[in-house]
Design an enzyme around this catalytic site. Sequence first.
Site, mmCIF file in Angstrom:
data_model
loop_
_atom_site.group_PDB
_atom_site.id
_atom_site.type_symbol
_atom_site.label_atom_id
_atom_site.label_comp_id
_atom_site.label_asym_id
_atom_site.label_seq_id
_atom_site.Cartn_x
_atom_site.Cartn_y
_atom_site.Cartn_z
ATOM 1 N N CYS A 10 113.734 -79.459 44.218
ATOM 2 C CA CYS A 10 114.305 -80.743 44.575
ATOM 3 C C CYS A 10 114.533 -81.588 43.334
ATOM 4 O O CYS A 10 114.177 -81.205 42.236
ATOM 5 C CB CYS A 10 113.367 -81.468 45.519
ATOM 6 S SG CYS A 10 112.724 -80.409 46.806
ATOM 7 N N ARG A 35 120.464 -79.855 42.240
ATOM 8 C CA ARG A 35 119.146 -79.223 42.395
ATOM 9 C C ARG A 35 118.814 -78.905 43.847
ATOM 10 O O ARG A 35 117.865 -78.174 44.129
ATOM 11 C CB ARG A 35 118.062 -80.145 41.832
ATOM 12 C CG ARG A 35 118.063 -80.204 40.329
ATOM 13 C CD ARG A 35 116.869 -80.989 39.857
ATOM 14 N NE ARG A 35 115.623 -80.303 40.121
ATOM 15 C CZ ARG A 35 114.991 -79.529 39.255
ATOM 16 N NH1 ARG A 35 115.497 -79.327 38.074
ATOM 17 N NH2 ARG A 35 113.854 -78.956 39.576
ATOM 18 N N TRP A 82 115.773 -79.454 48.639
ATOM 19 C CA TRP A 82 116.222 -78.095 48.981
ATOM 20 C C TRP A 82 115.074 -77.516 49.785
ATOM 21 O O TRP A 82 114.019 -77.221 49.234
ATOM 22 C CB TRP A 82 116.467 -77.304 47.704
ATOM 23 C CG TRP A 82 117.168 -75.982 47.906
ATOM 24 C CD1 TRP A 82 118.503 -75.757 47.860
ATOM 25 C CD2 TRP A 82 116.559 -74.707 48.138
ATOM 26 N NE1 TRP A 82 118.759 -74.420 48.062
ATOM 27 C CE2 TRP A 82 117.583 -73.757 48.242
ATOM 28 C CE3 TRP A 82 115.229 -74.264 48.290
ATOM 29 C CZ2 TRP A 82 117.347 -72.406 48.478
ATOM 30 C CZ3 TRP A 82 115.011 -72.921 48.535
ATOM 31 C CH2 TRP A 82 116.054 -72.019 48.621
ATOM 32 N N ASN A 108 108.040 -82.994 44.228
ATOM 33 C CA ASN A 108 108.551 -81.625 44.086
ATOM 34 C C ASN A 108 107.340 -80.741 43.933
ATOM 35 O O ASN A 108 106.504 -81.025 43.073
ATOM 36 C CB ASN A 108 109.344 -81.433 42.787
ATOM 37 C CG ASN A 108 110.675 -82.123 42.811
ATOM 38 O OD1 ASN A 108 111.119 -82.582 43.846
ATOM 39 N ND2 ASN A 108 111.300 -82.190 41.651
ATOM 40 N N GLY A 109 107.272 -79.672 44.657
ATOM 41 C CA GLY A 109 106.147 -78.764 44.469
ATOM 42 C C GLY A 109 105.541 -78.359 45.787
ATOM 43 O O GLY A 109 106.058 -78.689 46.859
ATOM 44 N N GLU A 493 128.418 -59.556 37.117
ATOM 45 C CA GLU A 493 128.542 -61.004 37.037
ATOM 46 C C GLU A 493 129.791 -61.472 37.807
ATOM 47 O O GLU A 493 129.755 -62.481 38.512
ATOM 48 C CB GLU A 493 128.582 -61.428 35.562
ATOM 49 C CG GLU A 493 128.746 -62.898 35.307
ATOM 50 C CD GLU A 493 127.690 -63.813 35.932
ATOM 51 O OE1 GLU A 493 126.665 -63.325 36.420
ATOM 52 O OE2 GLU A 493 127.920 -65.025 35.971
ATOM 53 N N LYS A 497 129.650 -63.980 40.978
ATOM 54 C CA LYS A 497 130.413 -65.227 41.051
ATOM 55 C C LYS A 497 131.185 -65.275 42.366
ATOM 56 O O LYS A 497 131.208 -66.285 43.052
ATOM 57 C CB LYS A 497 131.398 -65.369 39.884
ATOM 58 C CG LYS A 497 130.811 -65.628 38.524
ATOM 59 C CD LYS A 497 130.222 -67.002 38.325
ATOM 60 C CE LYS A 497 128.800 -67.050 38.695
ATOM 61 N NZ LYS A 497 127.733 -66.935 37.884
ATOM 62 N N GLU A 500 128.775 -65.790 45.329
ATOM 63 C CA GLU A 500 128.158 -67.119 45.329
ATOM 64 C C GLU A 500 129.082 -68.201 45.870
ATOM 65 O O GLU A 500 128.651 -69.053 46.634
ATOM 66 C CB GLU A 500 127.773 -67.527 43.890
ATOM 67 C CG GLU A 500 126.513 -66.906 43.372
ATOM 68 C CD GLU A 500 126.223 -67.366 41.937
ATOM 69 O OE1 GLU A 500 125.074 -67.741 41.680
ATOM 70 O OE2 GLU A 500 127.124 -67.350 41.082
ATOM 71 N N HIS A 516 129.507 -41.243 43.713
ATOM 72 C CA HIS A 516 128.214 -40.924 44.324
ATOM 73 C C HIS A 516 127.918 -41.798 45.538
ATOM 74 O O HIS A 516 126.801 -42.279 45.700
ATOM 75 C CB HIS A 516 127.113 -41.049 43.272
ATOM 76 C CG HIS A 516 127.344 -40.149 42.104
ATOM 77 N ND1 HIS A 516 127.258 -38.777 42.188
ATOM 78 C CD2 HIS A 516 127.718 -40.422 40.832
ATOM 79 C CE1 HIS A 516 127.540 -38.254 41.012
ATOM 80 N NE2 HIS A 516 127.828 -39.230 40.171
ATOM 81 N N LYS A 615 120.929 -74.862 41.905
ATOM 82 C CA LYS A 615 121.154 -74.551 40.491
ATOM 83 C C LYS A 615 119.899 -74.010 39.822
ATOM 84 O O LYS A 615 119.947 -73.098 39.018
ATOM 85 C CB LYS A 615 121.593 -75.846 39.797
ATOM 86 C CG LYS A 615 121.865 -75.708 38.327
ATOM 87 C CD LYS A 615 123.179 -75.033 38.119
ATOM 88 C CE LYS A 615 123.498 -74.775 36.665
ATOM 89 N NZ LYS A 615 124.445 -73.663 36.558
#
Length: 620
Positions: A10, A35, A82, A108-109, A493, A497, A500, A516, A615
């Site tokens: 958060c 965040r 979050w 936060n935590g 990557e 992207k 996401e 394969h 993030k």
Amino acid sequence: MYWHIEMLMCGIIAYSGFREATEVILEGLRRLEYRGYDSAGLGAINGKGIELRKCVGRITNLNELITQKPVSSSTAIGHTRWATHGPPNLENCHPHCDATGRLAIVHNGVIENYKLLKNRLLDLGHKFTSDTDTEILAHLIGHFYDALPASEDKLLIAVKKALAEVDGTYGIAVIHADEPGRIIGARRGSPLVVGLGEGENFLGSDVSAMVSFTRDVIYLNDLDVVDINDSSYKISTLHTTKVTRQKSRVDWDAGDAEKGEFPHFMLKEIFEQPTSLRNVMRGRLNWDHGDAKLGGLQEVKLSQVKRILLLGCGTALHAGMMAEYVIEELSGVPVETDFSSEFRYRNSPVDQGTLVFVISQSGETVDTLAAMREVQRKGVKAYGLCNVVGSTIARESDGGVYLHAGPEIGVAATKSFTSQATALVLIGLALGRTRSLSAREGSELLAELSRLPENVEKVLNTSEAIKKVALRYKDSQSMLFLGRLANYPIAMEGALKLKEISYIHAEAYPAAELKHGVIALVSPETPSLIIATRDGVYDKNRSTIQEIKARSGQVIALANEGDSDITETVDSSILVPETHPLLQPIVNVVALQLFAYYTAVALGRDVDKPRNLAKSVTVE
Ligand code: G6P
């Protein structure tokens, strides 16, 4: 162990000063929204008591709420959440109050012993309205506060007494209606920064929360407790009454964290890459000796390194995976990469001959932090590759390299990746120069490195062409990303992207692995994007293209400009300038960032704040 961390991801901001506090809090929350963005709230001292405003969803909702129901105050705390424990509803939204409603806290935590504390408080008659551990902490502080005589420094003592009973992690800001103007902050395993102004002071979970108002900050240490008002601050620890912490000056300003003329932070950050690449190389290219000089690694005897271990998560890990190929090629030193999250629970051997780097844009990712501490626990030094100055990893590592990429706000990492990859190439060069890489080879690489920003610029100039390709494939349900050697992590990557921000399923494979199993997925509906720029495996990639075409698969090739042999055989091409084969992956990834970006925009996605993501992942 207090570093057995499971933090909420958060954002916190707190303010005491001459401005309208709610406006400062809203501005800070807006900058912290990356965040977490499930719910947001603020608490302000209004002269009589504490007024709360909370809402589910984005900061704009909180803004509207405050426009409808304004609060006037000079002292307030705010939080963007979050959700991890308890759904993102109004009850669970911060701030939380104590039993009297006169004390409020943002946190936060995770309070690990919350059940024990809750039962104790329930026995004392406390009633709780949320599912959060934070509300328990609020009641606990309130419980101590109410028991203290007026002659004592009540709020500071109550906070310390409560925290002394807490197992777990916290970054907190606490206010009390009876002590207007004052905010107590504390941290343990969750970042907290003090912002220093004239006639005003701030607390925030990171500097972006306060950078529009001040660039003078103090990064607190674990177990620090800070007491601020509009004109002073005092730092102590849970166990001592006064400590001194160094002031720092943030080297970027609010404008760097604005979108400017760009529609999204992600696009802005993609376009910033020529600059961020120049910044990561600035002062680090040693032209006299065809070498790289990295101040943070001065004490490392590179010639004695036997093995390299690169740890990270998500995009940062992909940078490490790319560098694995590059560093081995340049230096012959064996390189291993691992997910921080796996490494921290494996019993992986590291010894004094192992040079360990933890790679993290934010410097706060909990798994990477834990992996770093695991390395250090084994008596081996761990070096950081971080972007955020003053972050926990930057401070706890044994040295390292800052990326100097500037603030990255878009949730999907872009410029931090190319900076990480470039810094790792420099490390490979420095290692190589202690071995068989000649000064001439080193100088050739330096020359090409110095052209890297220009080459990236050229890719950016083709963004309209990349957009056209993105529009053609935007309705795909699924895509394959293929590449070989250092371009395999680039394929990963590119796929990450796309996943996401567009929510299209994408899988990345080393191109030869196609046979394969994955080839069963090839069909007209599942396009394959293959990275086929010119390098030692170019012909192999051309064969892979034929294999896909033979099965009616559509192929998008990421190829070098002017490569008609490729463009004539595929359905669509994305063209990039040719560079040194070891740097080509860095140029290639920029094209894939743009491909994902335009796909997501065409699908109407929330590019900067994709669903379910945050993030900075400070939770296990
Ligand atoms: C999250 C972000 C990714 C990032 C990863 C590692 O998953 O959404 O973009 O790559 O964390 O973050 P770090 O700050 O450690 O580089």
